[in-house]
Design an enzyme around this catalytic site. Structure first.
Site, mmCIF file in Angstrom:
data_model
loop_
_atom_site.group_PDB
_atom_site.id
_atom_site.type_symbol
_atom_site.label_atom_id
_atom_site.label_comp_id
_atom_site.label_asym_id
_atom_site.label_seq_id
_atom_site.Cartn_x
_atom_site.Cartn_y
_atom_site.Cartn_z
ATOM 1 N N GLU A 60 0.896 -1.155 0.000
ATOM 2 C CA GLU A 60 0.000 0.000 0.000
ATOM 3 C C GLU A 60 0.926 1.194 0.000
ATOM 4 O OE1 GLU A 60 -1.847 3.155 0.414
ATOM 5 O OE2 GLU A 60 -1.550 2.712 2.519
ATOM 6 N N CYS A 94 -2.228 7.006 5.321
ATOM 7 C CA CYS A 94 -2.151 6.923 3.857
ATOM 8 C C CYS A 94 -3.500 6.623 3.218
ATOM 9 C CB CYS A 94 -1.172 5.823 3.455
ATOM 10 S SG CYS A 94 0.454 6.023 4.129
#
Length: 188
Positions: A60, A94
């Site tokens: 990710e 994030c």
């Protein structure tokens, strides 16, 4: 939670490491899967090391998390959701909307409403009731964002609101709520 779900003790471990420590750890025989959240450059290092051992990897990585506003969207809900999605965590994790693609039939109204909403955001201590946008996660982030904006402007983008680092109570890990338009699609 893993043990409560029935997994054997120690099977799943979460570690917070530097990129270098992560790549050293991946060399170990006992590591069979890596789930990495971090930068693109860190992801390259992690993935290269994992590939050397054929270890399964989930990445990710940083990027331009995009949202799309379709022609039949509820414009008010779309603006509220996307602006909140861009600002709610102030870069502390994030998962922020960083780029919005809006159907041309809604584009002008979307931009106008997003700019108006962004102008209402207030920088400050996240524990204060009047604050709607807290500090960024890392000390280097304000300068990093400012450089990204300069790069975007050099490629034709326009800043409609914000775009600058800010001090709040003598502290500098803040960035104005910002809206850019005409951003080149190839830019990070």
């Amino acid at each position: 939670a893993a043990e409560e779900a029935g997994l054997p003790h120690g099977l799943l471990q979460a570690l917070h490491l530097s990129h270098e420590a992560t790549t050293r750890l991946i060399k170990e025989i006992g590591v069979d899967h890596v789930a990495f959240t971090g930068s693109v450059s860190g992801g390259h290092k992690v993935y290269a090391q994992a590939a050397a051992r054929f270890v399964d990897v989930g990445l990710e990585l940083g990027g331009k998390d995009a949202a799309y506003v379709a022609e039949d969207a509820d414009l008010e809900r779309a603006v509220d959701g996307l602006v909140d999605g861009a600002c709610y965590n102030a870069g502390q994790s994030c998962c922020a909307v960083e780029r919005a693609y809006v159907h041309r039939s809604l584009y002008d109204r979307f931009v106008e409403a997003a700019v108006a909403l962004m102008k209402n955001y207030r920088l400050g201590d996240p524990m204060a009731a009047e604050t709607s946008l807290g500090p960024l996660a890392q000390p280097h982030h304000p300068l990093f964002i400012e450089r990204q904006i300069e790069q975007a402007k050099a490629a034709g983008a326009r800043v409609l609101v914000g775009g600058k680092r800010q001090q709040v109570d003598g502290r500098g890990r803040f960035f104005e709520p910002t809206v850019l338009v005409d951003v080149a699609p190839h830019l990070d």
